[in-house]
Motif scaffolding. Structure first.
Motif, PDB file in Angstrom:
ATOM      1  N   TYR A  85      36.016  68.234  28.798  1.00 37.71           N
ATOM      2  CA  TYR A  85      36.852  69.174  28.018  1.00 37.71           C
ATOM      3  C   TYR A  85      37.787  68.136  27.042  1.00 37.71           C
ATOM      4  O   TYR A  85      38.210  68.490  26.063  1.00 37.71           O
ATOM      5  N   GLU A  86      38.363  66.929  27.448  1.00 34.31           N
ATOM      6  CA  GLU A  86      39.199  65.980  26.871  1.00 34.31           C
ATOM      7  C   GLU A  86      38.184  65.564  25.621  1.00 34.31           C
ATOM      8  O   GLU A  86      38.894  65.354  24.335  1.00 34.31           O
ATOM      9  N   LEU A  87      37.112  65.244  25.806  1.00 39.75           N
ATOM     10  CA  LEU A  87      36.388  64.796  24.745  1.00 39.75           C
ATOM     11  C   LEU A  87      35.619  65.755  23.690  1.00 39.75           C
ATOM     12  O   LEU A  87      35.585  65.871  22.440  1.00 39.75           O
ATOM     13  N   GLN A  88      35.651  67.266  24.150  1.00 36.70           N
ATOM     14  CA  GLN A  88      35.379  68.294  23.434  1.00 36.70           C
ATOM     15  C   GLN A  88      36.531  68.839  22.420  1.00 36.70           C
ATOM     16  O   GLN A  88      36.508  68.706  21.268  1.00 36.70           O
ATOM     17  N   ILE A  89      37.680  68.534  23.142  1.00 37.54           N
ATOM     18  CA  ILE A  89      38.918  68.796  22.372  1.00 37.54           C
ATOM     19  C   ILE A  89      39.123  67.533  21.139  1.00 37.54           C
ATOM     20  O   ILE A  89      39.504  67.988  20.243  1.00 37.54           O
ATOM     21  N   ASP A 117      44.190  73.767  16.384  1.00 38.15           N
ATOM     22  CA  ASP A 117      44.141  74.140  17.847  1.00 38.15           C
ATOM     23  C   ASP A 117      43.030  74.625  18.526  1.00 38.15           C
ATOM     24  O   ASP A 117      42.712  75.463  18.595  1.00 38.15           O
ATOM     25  N   PRO A 118      42.403  73.290  18.851  1.00 36.13           N
ATOM     26  CA  PRO A 118      41.162  73.496  19.569  1.00 36.13           C
ATOM     27  C   PRO A 118      41.031  74.252  20.768  1.00 36.13           C
ATOM     28  O   PRO A 118      40.153  74.725  21.254  1.00 36.13           O
ATOM     29  N   TYR A 119      42.237  74.092  21.624  1.00 37.91           N
ATOM     30  CA  TYR A 119      42.436  74.879  22.568  1.00 37.91           C
ATOM     31  C   TYR A 119      42.099  76.337  22.567  1.00 37.91           C
ATOM     32  O   TYR A 119      41.545  77.234  23.309  1.00 37.91           O
ATOM     33  N   ALA A 120      42.943  76.995  21.548  1.00 37.03           N
ATOM     34  CA  ALA A 120      42.711  78.384  20.898  1.00 37.03           C
ATOM     35  C   ALA A 120      41.208  78.613  20.501  1.00 37.03           C
ATOM     36  O   ALA A 120      40.725  79.851  20.825  1.00 37.03           O
ATOM     37  N   LEU A 121      40.610  77.488  19.789  1.00 36.19           N
ATOM     38  CA  LEU A 121      39.284  78.251  19.465  1.00 36.19           C
ATOM     39  C   LEU A 121      38.263  78.006  20.598  1.00 36.19           C
ATOM     40  O   LEU A 121      37.460  78.940  20.655  1.00 36.19           O
ATOM     41  N   ILE A 122      38.373  77.222  21.559  1.00 37.96           N
ATOM     42  CA  ILE A 122      37.486  77.311  22.790  1.00 37.96           C
ATOM     43  C   ILE A 122      38.015  78.303  23.647  1.00 37.96           C
ATOM     44  O   ILE A 122      37.317  78.343  24.679  1.00 37.96           O
ATOM     45  N   GLY A 123      39.157  78.690  23.812  1.00 38.91           N
ATOM     46  CA  GLY A 123      39.861  79.910  24.659  1.00 38.91           C
ATOM     47  C   GLY A 123      40.254  79.435  25.924  1.00 38.91           C
ATOM     48  O   GLY A 123      39.973  79.844  26.876  1.00 38.91           O
ATOM     49  N   ILE A 124      40.916  78.248  26.043  1.00 39.59           N
ATOM     50  CA  ILE A 124      41.265  77.547  27.148  1.00 39.59           C
ATOM     51  C   ILE A 124      42.540  76.713  27.004  1.00 39.59           C
ATOM     52  O   ILE A 124      42.829  76.259  25.682  1.00 39.59           O
ATOM     53  N   SER A 125      43.545  76.869  28.011  1.00 38.85           N
ATOM     54  CA  SER A 125      44.711  75.979  27.791  1.00 38.85           C
ATOM     55  C   SER A 125      44.768  74.523  28.578  1.00 38.85           C
ATOM     56  O   SER A 125      43.715  74.367  29.246  1.00 38.85           O
ATOM     57  N   GLY A 126      45.840  73.609  28.320  1.00 44.67           N
ATOM     58  CA  GLY A 126      45.692  72.400  29.062  1.00 44.67           C
ATOM     59  C   GLY A 126      45.624  72.901  30.506  1.00 44.67           C
ATOM     60  O   GLY A 126      45.095  72.141  31.361  1.00 44.67           O
ATOM     61  N   LEU A 127      46.449  73.700  30.881  1.00 50.83           N
ATOM     62  CA  LEU A 127      46.485  74.257  32.409  1.00 50.83           C
ATOM     63  C   LEU A 127      45.151  74.729  32.930  1.00 50.83           C
ATOM     64  O   LEU A 127      44.824  74.468  34.050  1.00 50.83           O
ATOM     65  N   GLY A 128      44.745  75.507  32.097  1.00 48.03           N
ATOM     66  CA  GLY A 128      43.186  75.966  32.453  1.00 48.03           C
ATOM     67  C   GLY A 128      42.281  74.773  32.667  1.00 48.03           C
ATOM     68  O   GLY A 128      41.317  75.012  33.682  1.00 48.03           O
ATOM     69  N   ILE A 179      29.468  60.157  21.931  1.00 51.39           N
ATOM     70  CA  ILE A 179      30.130  60.276  23.237  1.00 51.39           C
ATOM     71  C   ILE A 179      30.067  58.862  23.838  1.00 51.39           C
ATOM     72  O   ILE A 179      31.183  58.260  24.657  1.00 51.39           O
ATOM     73  N   ILE A 180      28.931  58.337  23.608  1.00 49.86           N
ATOM     74  CA  ILE A 180      28.872  56.891  23.997  1.00 49.86           C
ATOM     75  C   ILE A 180      29.948  55.706  23.445  1.00 49.86           C
ATOM     76  O   ILE A 180      30.624  55.217  24.035  1.00 49.86           O
ATOM     77  N   ALA A 181      30.167  56.144  22.062  1.00 58.93           N
ATOM     78  CA  ALA A 181      31.329  55.261  21.384  1.00 58.93           C
ATOM     79  C   ALA A 181      32.615  55.730  21.931  1.00 58.93           C
ATOM     80  O   ALA A 181      33.713  54.670  22.041  1.00 58.93           O
ATOM     81  N   GLN A 182      32.962  56.926  22.525  1.00 55.63           N
ATOM     82  CA  GLN A 182      34.191  57.393  23.192  1.00 55.63           C
ATOM     83  C   GLN A 182      34.149  56.445  24.716  1.00 55.63           C
ATOM     84  O   GLN A 182      35.303  56.474  25.043  1.00 55.63           O
ATOM     85  N   THR A 183      33.290  56.525  25.327  1.00 55.23           N
ATOM     86  CA  THR A 183      33.174  56.446  26.814  1.00 55.23           C
ATOM     87  C   THR A 183      32.942  54.920  27.136  1.00 55.23           C
ATOM     88  O   THR A 183      33.177  54.408  28.327  1.00 55.23           O
ATOM     89  N   GLY A 184      31.938  54.373  26.299  1.00 52.23           N
ATOM     90  CA  GLY A 184      31.218  53.113  26.612  1.00 52.23           C
ATOM     91  C   GLY A 184      30.307  52.829  27.542  1.00 52.23           C
ATOM     92  O   GLY A 184      29.776  52.148  28.194  1.00 52.23           O
ATOM     93  N   LEU A 185      29.831  54.395  27.982  1.00 49.57           N
ATOM     94  CA  LEU A 185      28.880  54.399  29.012  1.00 49.57           C
ATOM     95  C   LEU A 185      27.297  54.430  28.272  1.00 49.57           C
ATOM     96  O   LEU A 185      27.189  54.215  26.946  1.00 49.57           O
ATOM     97  N   SER A 186      26.369  54.211  28.967  1.00 45.07           N
ATOM     98  CA  SER A 186      25.026  53.895  28.460  1.00 45.07           C
ATOM     99  C   SER A 186      24.518  55.017  27.924  1.00 45.07           C
ATOM    100  O   SER A 186      24.653  56.303  28.328  1.00 45.07           O
ATOM    101  N   VAL A 187      23.566  55.000  26.899  1.00 52.97           N
ATOM    102  CA  VAL A 187      22.879  56.088  26.142  1.00 52.97           C
ATOM    103  C   VAL A 187      21.736  56.598  26.933  1.00 52.97           C
ATOM    104  O   VAL A 187      20.810  55.900  27.545  1.00 52.97           O
ATOM    105  N   PRO A 188      21.648  57.891  27.231  1.00 52.10           N
ATOM    106  CA  PRO A 188      20.699  58.591  28.049  1.00 52.10           C
ATOM    107  C   PRO A 188      19.702  59.060  27.295  1.00 52.10           C
ATOM    108  O   PRO A 188      19.685  59.061  26.080  1.00 52.10           O
ATOM    109  N   ASP A 189      18.559  59.426  27.826  1.00 56.60           N
ATOM    110  CA  ASP A 189      17.511  60.150  26.920  1.00 56.60           C
ATOM    111  C   ASP A 189      18.058  61.733  26.674  1.00 56.60           C
ATOM    112  O   ASP A 189      18.927  62.159  27.411  1.00 56.60           O
ATOM    113  N   HIS A 190      17.242  62.155  25.567  1.00 53.29           N
ATOM    114  CA  HIS A 190      17.822  63.730  25.215  1.00 53.29           C
ATOM    115  C   HIS A 190      17.535  64.441  26.470  1.00 53.29           C
ATOM    116  O   HIS A 190      16.377  64.619  26.984  1.00 53.29           O
TER     117      HIS A 190
END
Length: 139
Positions: free
Chosen positions: A103-107, A117-128, A12-23
């Motif tokens: 959702y964007e990072l999950q996809i 088709d990650p949308y099908a796997l998690i049961g949501i559409s882009g519109l959803g 997540i940090i590699a994707q966002t550039g945000l700081s690392v939190p505690d667990h």
């Protein structure tokens, strides 16, 4: 579980550039407890995969959560995005707006795992996702 969380947070940090939190604390709860925490009747038909409590900074997973289930692992990653957002004091216009990035990072993560088709796997559409992440009056 700690190494899985560390791996997901690093991604997540590699994707966002945000700081690392505690667990965050992870709590395994019954379907009834999940429904109560979400404020939904257990028999509503809504299948809760995971929840993030912003006040506590804690993640709630169902007792039946399995670390070998790709859908369930992606739900954990989604909630960890919320934890990173909270820990970095992200200030978005409404609570719903935090869902878009999660959702964007999950996809994206699911696609990296080879899911066509990650949308099908998690049961949501882009519109959803849009409907869940748009700010409405009073939200």
């Amino acid at each position: 579980m700690n190494s899985l969380i560390a791996t997901y947070i690093a991604w997540i940090i590699a994707q966002t550039g945000l700081s690392v939190p505690d667990h965050p604390p992870i709590h395994f709860v019954t379907p009834t407890e999940m429904a109560m925490r979400y404020g939904t009747p257990e028999n509503s038909g809504l299948e809760l995969q995971a929840l993030y409590n912003r006040t506590e900074g804690a993640i709630y997973l169902p007792q039946a959560w399995r670390p070998d289930d790709l859908r369930q692992k992606s739900a954990l990653l989604h909630e960890l995005v919320h934890h990173v957002q909270r820990s970095n004091n992200m200030d978005l216009p409404c609570i719903a707006a935090y869902e878009r990035q999660a959702y964007e990072l999950q996809i994206k993560w699911l696609r990296e795992q080879g899911v066509e088709d990650p949308y099908a796997l998690i049961g949501i559409s882009g519109l959803g996702i849009y409907m869940l992440s748009v700010c409405r009056d009073g939200s």
